[in-house]
Enzyme design. Structure first.
Site, PDB file in Angstrom:
ATOM      1  CB  SER A 112       7.074 -10.476   0.652  1.00  0.00           C
ATOM      2  OG  SER A 112       6.284 -10.788  -0.456  1.00  0.00           O
TER       3      SER A 112
ATOM      4  CE1 TYR B 252      10.232 -14.719  -0.184  1.00  0.00           C
ATOM      5  CE2 TYR B 252       8.595 -14.499  -1.912  1.00  0.00           C
ATOM      6  CZ  TYR B 252       9.675 -13.995  -1.222  1.00  0.00           C
ATOM      7  OH  TYR B 252      10.193 -12.768  -1.565  1.00  0.00           O
TER       8      TYR B 252
HETATM    9  P1  NAD Z   1      17.405 -11.095  -5.846  1.00  0.00           P
HETATM   10  O1  NAD Z   1      17.269 -12.558  -6.080  1.00  0.00           O
HETATM   11  O2  NAD Z   1      17.580 -10.178  -7.010  1.00  0.00           O
HETATM   12  O3  NAD Z   1      18.629 -10.841  -4.847  1.00  0.00           O
HETATM   13  C1  NAD Z   1      18.865 -11.598  -3.723  1.00  0.00           C
HETATM   14  C2  NAD Z   1      20.343 -11.462  -3.380  1.00  0.00           C
HETATM   15  O4  NAD Z   1      20.576 -12.197  -2.187  1.00  0.00           O
HETATM   16  C3  NAD Z   1      21.264 -12.046  -4.459  1.00  0.00           C
HETATM   17  O5  NAD Z   1      22.263 -11.103  -4.808  1.00  0.00           O
HETATM   18  C4  NAD Z   1      21.869 -13.265  -3.792  1.00  0.00           C
HETATM   19  O6  NAD Z   1      23.210 -13.543  -4.205  1.00  0.00           O
HETATM   20  C5  NAD Z   1      21.808 -12.869  -2.334  1.00  0.00           C
HETATM   21  N1  NAD Z   1      21.851 -14.011  -1.437  1.00  0.00           N
HETATM   22  C6  NAD Z   1      21.238 -15.199  -1.590  1.00  0.00           C
HETATM   23  N2  NAD Z   1      21.559 -16.019  -0.580  1.00  0.00           N
HETATM   24  C7  NAD Z   1      22.394 -15.324   0.239  1.00  0.00           C
HETATM   25  C8  NAD Z   1      23.063 -15.623   1.444  1.00  0.00           C
HETATM   26  N3  NAD Z   1      22.951 -16.822   2.026  1.00  0.00           N
HETATM   27  N4  NAD Z   1      23.830 -14.673   2.009  1.00  0.00           N
HETATM   28  C9  NAD Z   1      23.979 -13.470   1.424  1.00  0.00           C
HETATM   29  N5  NAD Z   1      23.366 -13.120   0.283  1.00  0.00           N
HETATM   30  C10 NAD Z   1      22.575 -14.039  -0.302  1.00  0.00           C
HETATM   31  O7  NAD Z   1      16.181 -10.683  -4.929  1.00  0.00           O
HETATM   32  P2  NAD Z   1      15.249  -9.413  -4.951  1.00  0.00           P
HETATM   33  O8  NAD Z   1      14.091  -9.727  -5.825  1.00  0.00           O
HETATM   34  O9  NAD Z   1      16.007  -8.171  -5.150  1.00  0.00           O
HETATM   35  O10 NAD Z   1      14.689  -9.468  -3.450  1.00  0.00           O
HETATM   36  C11 NAD Z   1      15.320  -8.828  -2.364  1.00  0.00           C
HETATM   37  C12 NAD Z   1      14.438  -8.979  -1.133  1.00  0.00           C
HETATM   38  O11 NAD Z   1      13.144  -8.461  -1.416  1.00  0.00           O
HETATM   39  C13 NAD Z   1      14.217 -10.426  -0.705  1.00  0.00           C
HETATM   40  O12 NAD Z   1      14.154 -10.477   0.694  1.00  0.00           O
HETATM   41  C14 NAD Z   1      12.879 -10.760  -1.314  1.00  0.00           C
HETATM   42  O13 NAD Z   1      12.265 -11.799  -0.614  1.00  0.00           O
HETATM   43  C15 NAD Z   1      12.158  -9.446  -1.142  1.00  0.00           C
HETATM   44  N6  NAD Z   1      11.022  -9.208  -2.023  1.00  0.00           N
HETATM   45  C16 NAD Z   1      11.142  -9.259  -3.385  1.00  0.00           C
HETATM   46  C17 NAD Z   1      10.017  -8.988  -4.161  1.00  0.00           C
HETATM   47  C18 NAD Z   1      10.087  -9.022  -5.650  1.00  0.00           C
HETATM   48  O14 NAD Z   1       9.053  -8.815  -6.292  1.00  0.00           O
HETATM   49  N7  NAD Z   1      11.252  -9.252  -6.217  1.00  0.00           N
HETATM   50  C19 NAD Z   1       8.802  -8.669  -3.590  1.00  0.00           C
HETATM   51  C20 NAD Z   1       8.719  -8.638  -2.213  1.00  0.00           C
HETATM   52  C21 NAD Z   1       9.833  -8.890  -1.443  1.00  0.00           C
END
Ligand code: NAD
Length: 279
Positions: free
Chosen positions: A162, A175
């Protein structure tokens, strides 16, 4: 150089989420067989069916937690039986917790009367949760799924980092630190595996509007951007949020042999946010 991903097997953790479901689809569009790993079994099973129908390539939803090695080992058996040995791993499960998020950006004198919204009000339980999910949740699946790649001396691992990993963002102390740890581990493992034919890199997405950050970026009642949301847009030279689709080119590059000599890098996909000083 083999730049064709067709027929390869990719494991994607957090595959039911916004970003990783889009990744699963773009891999399927390239003919990659996808194993969708998530704690939300129902969602990944449904997604796998959709993918098979839309792209006519094998996809399975597998319930497992990235924090539970035994469940990952069980998942690996299923994946190996149904799809074959693993070529790629995308460590996508991750996220923040309100318990490790301060209510104010900077502490000021008036906060001394009520410390709840400052650093002093943050909960260790939140730090544990966020470090476990993002950091341990990257290490454990790698321990389980990378073995197939080591065995055949070929494979690529992509961690999802991120913007907060380079310079911490206000409020989200845990985070930010956990994603910085993901970057550090990406470099460490890249060196460790560099003579074994397995590359390890990361993507650092900029700001996308998703479930995980919606509570910080938009007002729940009005749907209007919060002051933080406005700040983000003002500090993103392209002046907008990114979309999950815009991460896909970097993902395909890092998985394929187009990046055969690239390991240990963290690529920002951020509309210029990390390049911009604000002036
Ligand atoms: P999201 O919340 O939509 O999805 C996360 C998924 O992880 C969910 O389906 C959840 O059920 C699953 N999950 C949670 N705990 C779990 C576990 N213990 N084992 C297996 N699965 C598990 O998240 P997102 O926004 O799509 O983010 C995905 C990745 O991208 C993450 O690593 C997040 O930190 C990173 N990220 C997101 C953003 C953003 O703007 N959304 C920006 C930078 C990085």
């Amino acid at each position: 150089m083999d730049t064709n991903l067709k027929g390869k097997v990719a494991v994607i953790t957090g595959a039911a989420g916004v970003i990783c479901s889009a990744m699963a689809k773009s891999l399927a569009a390239m003919g990659v067989k996808t194993a969708l790993v998530d704690i939300n079994a129902e969602a990944v099973e449904k997604l796998a069916q959709e993918i098979e129908k839309e792209f006519n390539v094998s996809s399975i939803g597998v319930a497992a937690s990235v924090l539970d090695k035994e469940s990952l080992q069980k998942a690996k058996k299923i994946i190996n039986n149904m799809l074959g040995s693993v070529d790629y791993l995308i460590n996508g499960a991750g996220g923040n917790s309100p318990l490790a998020t301060s209510g104010v950006d900077q502490m000021v004198d008036s906060d001394l009367e009520d410390l709840d919204e400052t650093f002093f009000g943050m909960k260790m339980e939140g730090f544990d949760k966020v470090f476990d999910l993002n950091f341990k949740g990257t290490i454990l699946p790698t321990m389980v799924f990378a073995m197939d790649m080591i065995d055949k001396k070929s494979g690529s691992i992509v961690n999802v980092s991120s913007m907060n990993s380079f310079r911490p963002l206000t409020r989200i102390a845990a985070y930010s630190a956990a994603k910085a740890a993901v970057n550090n581990f990406t470099q460490w493992l890249a060196v460790h595996f560099s003579k074994m034919g397995v590359r390890v890199n990361a993507i650092a997405p900029g700001f996308l509007l998703t479930n995980q950050n919606r509570f910080l970026l938009t007002d729940e009642e009005t749907g209007e951007p919060t002051a933080r949301g406005v700040k983000i847009i003002n500090n993103t030279p392209m002046e907008r949020y990114g979309t999950p689709d815009e991460l896909q080119g970097t993902l395909l590059y890092l998985l394929s042999d187009w990046s055969a000599f690239v390991t240990g890098v963290v690529i920002p996909v951020d509309g210029g946010f990390s390049a911009y000083s604000g002036v």
